[in-house]
Design a protein around this motif. Structure first.
Motif, PDB file in Angstrom:
ATOM      1  N   ASP B  49     -14.568   9.371  -2.845  1.00 53.33           N
ATOM      2  CA  ASP B  49     -13.172   9.670  -3.135  1.00 53.33           C
ATOM      3  C   ASP B  49     -12.394   8.368  -2.929  1.00 53.33           C
ATOM      4  N   VAL B  51      -9.699   7.678  -2.014  1.00 54.76           N
ATOM      5  CA  VAL B  51      -8.871   7.657  -0.807  1.00 54.76           C
ATOM      6  C   VAL B  51      -9.627   7.034   0.366  1.00 54.76           C
ATOM      7  N   TYR B  52     -10.948   7.167   0.389  1.00 51.80           N
ATOM      8  CA  TYR B  52     -11.698   6.550   1.484  1.00 51.80           C
ATOM      9  C   TYR B  52     -11.668   5.034   1.386  1.00 51.80           C
ATOM     10  N   LEU B  54      -9.139   3.362   0.151  1.00 53.75           N
ATOM     11  CA  LEU B  54      -7.797   3.042   0.642  1.00 53.75           C
ATOM     12  C   LEU B  54      -7.764   3.093   2.164  1.00 53.75           C
ATOM     13  N   ARG B  55      -8.401   4.093   2.716  1.00 49.59           N
ATOM     14  CA  ARG B  55      -8.429   4.241   4.170  1.00 49.59           C
ATOM     15  C   ARG B  55      -9.122   3.054   4.819  1.00 49.59           C
ATOM     16  N   LEU B  58      -6.800   0.254   5.003  1.00 49.82           N
ATOM     17  CA  LEU B  58      -5.723   0.410   5.972  1.00 49.82           C
ATOM     18  C   LEU B  58      -6.206   0.372   7.400  1.00 49.82           C
ATOM     19  N   GLU B  59      -7.518   0.530   7.600  1.00 46.53           N
ATOM     20  CA  GLU B  59      -8.002   0.605   8.976  1.00 46.53           C
ATOM     21  C   GLU B  59      -8.753  -0.635   9.405  1.00 46.53           C
ATOM     22  N   LEU B  90      -7.519   3.695  -8.764  1.00 48.57           N
ATOM     23  CA  LEU B  90      -7.162   3.147  -7.459  1.00 48.57           C
ATOM     24  C   LEU B  90      -6.668   1.722  -7.572  1.00 48.57           C
ATOM     25  N   LEU B  99      -0.301  -4.477  -3.670  1.00 49.51           N
ATOM     26  CA  LEU B  99      -1.167  -4.443  -2.489  1.00 49.51           C
ATOM     27  C   LEU B  99      -2.504  -5.141  -2.719  1.00 49.51           C
ATOM     28  N   PRO B 135      -3.082  -7.690   4.030  1.00 51.95           N
ATOM     29  CA  PRO B 135      -1.742  -7.337   4.518  1.00 51.95           C
ATOM     30  C   PRO B 135      -1.643  -5.866   4.880  1.00 51.95           C
ATOM     31  N   LEU B 136      -2.591  -5.039   4.406  1.00 50.38           N
ATOM     32  CA  LEU B 136      -2.505  -3.610   4.652  1.00 50.38           C
ATOM     33  C   LEU B 136      -2.861  -3.251   6.079  1.00 50.38           C
ATOM     34  N   LYS B 139      -0.616  -2.736  11.758  1.00 51.23           N
ATOM     35  CA  LYS B 139      -0.222  -1.387  12.164  1.00 51.23           C
ATOM     36  C   LYS B 139       1.274  -1.402  12.472  1.00 51.23           C
ATOM     37  N   PHE B 140       2.026  -0.719  11.639  1.00 50.57           N
ATOM     38  CA  PHE B 140       3.453  -0.611  11.900  1.00 50.57           C
ATOM     39  C   PHE B 140       3.730   0.723  12.562  1.00 50.57           C
ATOM     40  N   LEU B 141       4.340   0.715  13.725  1.00 48.11           N
ATOM     41  CA  LEU B 141       4.746   1.954  14.354  1.00 48.11           C
ATOM     42  C   LEU B 141       6.194   2.187  13.972  1.00 48.11           C
ATOM     43  N   THR B 142       6.470   3.213  13.181  1.00 48.53           N
ATOM     44  CA  THR B 142       7.869   3.469  12.812  1.00 48.53           C
ATOM     45  C   THR B 142       8.427   4.565  13.695  1.00 48.53           C
TER      46      THR B 142
END
Lengths: 407, 143, 369
Positions: B49, B51-52, B54-55, B58-59, B90, B99, B135-136, B139-142
């Protein structure tokens, strides 16, 4: 796939038309305390509304027009149990709704629907038997209801009389819970102090019935309402005073519909009565410099409109009164409502912690509220946070300042 | 320069019938290629998928290397053709949002192409090293 | 397109409702699913079977009340087709969504007749309510905007919509390009023509309607290019996306109202994804849960990757956001770019398969390597 026929007869036409007035604008989602505490989306107001609309569509609405009443998949009803019951019924969703849906009133009926279909949380299934027998939601022996009189050293001074002008309806959470005994004792002492002609109901007092509405059993709630009204009317009382916000709203707003009649007495919350005694000069409070803040019990302020009296009292009590950022009609729930303590205590504690922190942010030494459920939840929340904010009920505070405590 | 000390984190999704077999072949032939790649064996590139992917980005992944069978060779007939469409969607999404879609690559590698696998991984790792950290993965804490 | 020209005078709504009554009276349909007026003045999808009760229908109400008509039809026909004949009133984007859902096996069109309605634009629900509270009729504002070509407070997705006239339906109730005081009921299919002939209407062509529509499209195409150009600049890189999603509370309402998101359990709510965990939600006792940026990007961008190839540009995501985030900028932009690659327009045809349902032997070489 297992399916179950569900009856939606419990919903009136007016409620159904309100349900379909929802336009998914999402404003109700922003203030939901359970969502703030858990981040879980399926306990939000809109998933509740969508599930209820789905059930209505299939049972008597659009889908049933074409195929006859259709059964509901039981996996949806199983998922619906936390959706419906992990909720404090605080009414923050109704406060935000601009389309007059009044969602939290629909959630009460949704619980009735789920209960009749047999889908309620396990803990509430266990509560039912004892509650029916002992007439209180804690399933504690009935004679313990007056235990607080002895523990507060009020024997002979807080008794059951045949006739009285004012009945003090104690309520189960005040009477049976150790942390709240002081509220009952303080109220009794204040009533004696001003020389009021008052009485308790003693063992004739049953639970106000609101927890039955929270479980979803309207018939049982009706039994309690009928019984309590009879017991009060036997004494010829003009007024009933309560220290619990839930008892207040239940008796004032739900009883007339439940008993299908008019109440022949007025209902007051302790803050309204104490404010009256102050206005009549029967109570004088000397100001202190305690840094205190007030937590609005949802059922008293947002859902019943009693907002100013407690603040007027507290401003007399201290020059250091401050408001939390979420106050009055926009007050943040303590987590103690909707029978959440039985359904999922972890969520209740999370909500309570958020609220206690709001008090800590204001630098409050005392967090004052006006409901025993709120007091319990905030005490538990403060304990989790290891905070030394003192949680106290406004009745206890007034009694203390008049030098009337049992200690 | 800082970039010389940057070791990119590459996540590899390798289909077990072709690409993972090629990776094994590269191993048994003792071919050298950068150890930055963390291979994840999946049954088919069509299983992934997007999305994995993308994950992963991001991780903490700086690049994602997806490899499947050549068109016509898929063990499940057309999984790799579906994967091609999904990864195209994607990459277009990442490109639209600025991105750096070059950090995701989809290659066809067949069972016997062990040396080609090593070559492609080396090329990709160097490319990502040149691009720098993703750049992804900040970790932004909003609040 | 051929159709019937009706005199409405000042009574547009009543004329349309009388037409719908006749469809019921002549037993051409058994029920009509349409926007029904509620006690607060808004509309909600409901249906009418009694020809005497059509006065509660408000076909031209310029608002989509939180649930797309396509979603309602899928709730009804998801398991099996209806056996009674149903006429459904749909806006152009609703029809597109319906056609997409047919291709995903969520809707069965057997015994269903699609009655499209022209849509020059809709208001956000809150704005619609404000107009009502001022004592005005929102649909009058729409007619005024149409005649004067004025800028209005329509939703963003409506202001740049290239589809004011439905492209797939049996009948179409048209007011664009029609002189004031009249209404044009177009027949788009044989079935539609049969309906109009049975009701005794004379059919004629109206060329000025096509010209008026073309004029609107010209104007809107420029606006659309500009809108997405600005969106591209705003959503550039993690900095842009961070500030875009700053107010998001991760309530998932955008996903719930999207007509294309038909999954019974969203991937992002399921156990396979474990989204609600320490990585993605910070538990801060002061504020409660705080969704982290990564979580928001995963959900929104991930959802776009899943559904944008079939996005019908209805803009309900933006309307449903309680934090007033301009979500259509993100989803519309991604959808437009993805749909361009496959030269695919969602809702254009029932036979044309969505990009995710097919593939060619040789294609997309630019995405390999």
């Amino acid at each position: 796939m297992e399916k179950v026929m569900v009856s939606t007869d419990i919903l009136t036409d007016e409620e159904i038309s309100r349900l379909y007035q929802c336009v998914s604008c999402g404003k109700c989602l922003v203030e939901c305390p359970v969502f703030k505490a858990t981040g879980v989306t399926h306990t939000l107001p809109l998933p509740k509304s969508r599930l209820l609309r789905y059930i209505v569509d299939k049972s008597r609405g659009k889908i049933s027009y074409f195929f006859g009443p259709q059964p509901i998949e039981s996996y949806r009803l199983n998922q619906g149990v936390p959706t419906v019951y992990e909720c404090t019924l605080c009414g923050a969703c109704t406060e935000q709704c601009k389309f007059e849906v009044k969602p939290h009133t629909l959630w009460y009926k949704f619980r009735a629907l789920m209960n009749m279909a047999g889908y309620i949380p396990e803990p509430l299934k266990h509560v039912k038997g004892g509650f029916t027998e002992t007439k209180n939601p804690y399933s504690l022996p009935e004679d313990m209801r007056s235990y607080w009189v002895k523990k507060e050293k009020l024997i002979g001074k807080a008794s059951v009389k045949r006739n009285a002008r004012v009945i003090y309806f104690v309520g189960c959470t005040t009477a049976f819970k150790r942390v709240n005994r002081g509220i009952a004792g303080s109220m009794a002492r204040i009533l004696n102090y001003v020389g009021e002609d008052w009485s308790l109901l003693g063992e004739k007092e049953w639970c106000c019935g609101a927890p039955w509405l929270m479980i979803g059993d309207i018939e049982r709630a009706r039994e309690h309402a009928v019984h309590n009204v009879e017991a009060i009317e036997e004494t010829g009382a003009e007024e009933v005073v309560v220290t619990c916000a839930t008892c207040y709203r239940a008796i004032k707003q739900e009883y007339e519909e439940l008993i299908d009649g008019k109440l022949r007495f007025k209902v007051l919350h302790a803050v309204e009565l104490i404010k009256r005694y102050i206005d009549e000069g029967k109570i004088n409070l000397a100001p202190t410099d305690i840094k205190l803040t007030y937590h609005d019990p949802c059922e008293l302020s947002r859902l019943s409109g009693v907002i100013d009296e407690p603040r007027q009292i507290l401003r007399m009590v201290s020059g250091e009164y401050r408001e939390m950022e979420k106050n009055k009609e926009n007050g943040f729930c303590c987590g103690g409502g909707g029978f959440l303590q039985a359904t999922n205590n972890d969520v209740r504690l999370k909500v309570a912690q958020i609220r206690v922190n709001q008090a800590v942010k204001e630098g409050a030494q005392y967090l004052v509220s006006a409901c025993p459920s709120c007091k319990m939840a905030l005490v538990d929340g403060a304990k989790e946070l290891k905070s030394d904010v003192k949680v106290v009920d406004i009745v206890e505070l007034v009694a203390q300042l008049l030098g009337l405590s049992s200690k | 320069m800082e970039k010389d000390y940057f070791e990119p984190v590459i996540v590899g999704f390798l289909c077990r019938w072709c690409a993972a077999a090629a990776a094994d072949a590269a191993g048994t032939s003792r071919l050298h290629y950068p150890p930055n790649i963390r291979p994840v064996r999946v049954n088919c590139s069509g299983f992934i998928d997007p999305v994995y992917i993308l994950r992963a980005l991001l991780e903490g992944a700086d690049g994602v290397f997806v490899a499947g069978c050549r068109p016509g060779d898929c063990h499940y007939v057309d999984g790799n053709l579906k994967a091609r469409r999904r990864i195209a969607i994607l990459k277009e999404t990442l490109k639209t949002l600025g991105l750096e879609d070059q950090r995701v690559v989809f290659e066809y590698i067949s069972t016997s192409e062990g040396s080609r696998y090593a070559e492609l991984v080396k090329k990709f790792t160097e490319k990502i090293r040149g691009l720098g950290p993703s750049p992804l993965k900040k970790k932004f804490l909003t609040v | 397109m051929r159709g019937a020209l009706l005199e409405t005078g000042e009574e547009t709504r009543r004329t349309i409702n009388n037409f719908l009554s006749r469809l019921l009276q002549e037993k051409m349909v058994d029920a009509i699913l349409a926007p029904i007026e509620t006690s607060t003045g808004l509309v909600t999808p409901g249906f009418v079977t009694n020809p005497e009760k059509t006065h509660i229908i408000d076909v031209l109400a310029p608002v989509i009340p939180g649930v797309a008509m396509a979603t309602v039809v899928s709730q009804i026909t998801h398991e099996k087709p209806v056996e009674k004949r149903l006429g459904v009133i749909l806006k152009p984007c609703d029809i597109r969504a319906l056609v997409e859902l047919v291709k995903f096996q969520q809707v069965n069109l057997e015994n269903i007749y699609l009655i499209g309605v022209d849509c020059y634009g809709t208001y956000p629900v809150i704005k619609y309510k404000e107009i009502l509270e001022k004592g005005n009729l929102p649909v009058e504002n729409v007619f005024e905007a149409l005649n004067k070509g004025g800028e209005t407070e329509f939703r963003d997705s409506c202001k740049v919509c290239l589809n004011p006239v439905p492209i797939y339906s049996d009948l179409c109730i048209g007011y664009i390009g029609i002189e004031k005081g009249k209404l044009f009921i177009e027949a788009r299919t044989e079935k539609g023509e049969e309906f109009l002939r049975k009701l005794g209407f004379k059919l004629l062509e109206l060329k000025e309607r096509n010209r008026a529509v073309a004029e609107i499209l010209r104007e809107r195409e420029t606006k659309r290019e500009k809108y997405f150009g600005e969106a591209e600049k705003e959503l550039n890189g993690m900095e842009g996306i961070n500030s875009f999603f700053e107010d998001c509370i991760a309530c998932h309402n955008c996903m719930e109202v999207c007509p294309i998101c038909f999954c019974k359990e969203c991937f992002f709510d399921s156990d396979r994804y474990s989204y609600v965990n320490q990585n993605y939600l910070e538990w801060n006792p002061l504020e409660g849960t705080v969704p982290m940026l990564q979580a928001k990007v995963q959900f929104h961008v991930g959802r776009a990757v899943h559904m944008a190839s079939s996005c019908v540009h209805c803009g309900l995501c933006e309307q449903a956001c309680p934090q007033d985030i301009a979500l259509y900028k993100l989803f519309g932009l991604i959808a437009r770019n993805i749909q361009r690659i496959f030269n695919y327009t969602p809702g254009r045809s029932v036979e044309e398969k969505p990009p995710v349902q097919e593939f060619k032997e040789e294609e997309l070489k630019e995405f390999i390597g």
